[in-house]
Design a protein around this motif. Structure first.
Motif: not given
Length: 174
Positions: A17-18, A23, A28, A39, A91, A95
């Motif tokens: 994710f990072q 995130i 988003q 995403v 978010y 996330t």
């Protein structure tokens, strides 16, 4: 051992994710504004791998899974609540925890809201079950049975469609 494997999977998932930057608030919101589909492509790739993986593991008897009943109206209402929360906060639940770990304090309020929503749902579950779950109750429905095809074939066709859609998004530079 299951808890340890869950921890390892969570760390790997969080790292991905990072590294993919999904995130981040701007990624988003980019999806919600239909301007940046990073995403969505990531999520569809995860669904593709999960679809094939779960069906292969089930086919070889490594795992078994239980199909939960489908409640159309309840799913619709839950989807609206989920979507509104995502749009208002910027978010999704997965996330938001990663964003909080990176220092995004605003994500904390989304997580807190999710916890409060879960508590409220738990305390009103009997009402939902009596008044909402019966509307559009479809039982334990699965696409392979609806189409009369082998589950692995359905999974492969579904995965191919997702890969094709991701390819389309890439070609359109979205």
């Amino acid at each position: 051992m299951e808890l340890f494997m869950g921890l390892v999977a969570g760390i790997v998932w969080g790292y991905i994710f990072q590294r993919t930057r999904i995130i981040r608030f701007n990624k988003q919101v980019g999806l919600l504004l239909l301007k940046d589909f990073t995403v969505l492509k990531y999520l569809l790739a995860a669904v593709t791998v999960g679809t094939i993986g779960v069906n292969l593991l089930a086919q070889f008897g490594v795992i078994s899974y239980a199909v939960k009943p489908t409640y159309a109206l309840a799913n619709f209402i839950g989807g609206i609540i989920f979507g509104l929360g995502w749009a208002l906060l910027g978010y999704c639940p997965g996330t938001s925890t990663g964003a909080l770990a990176e220092g995004a304090i605003d994500a904390f309020f989304g997580i807190l809201g999710g916890i409060c929503g879960a508590i409220a749902f738990a305390h009103t579950y009997d009402w939902w079950k009596a008044h909402v779950y019966g509307i559009g109750a479809m039982g334990k429905v699965r696409i392979p049975e609806l189409l009369s095809v082998h589950p692995l074939l359905a999974a492969l066709v579904f995965a191919a469609m997702l890969v094709g859609f991701c390819y389309f998004l890439e070609k359109k530079d979205l």
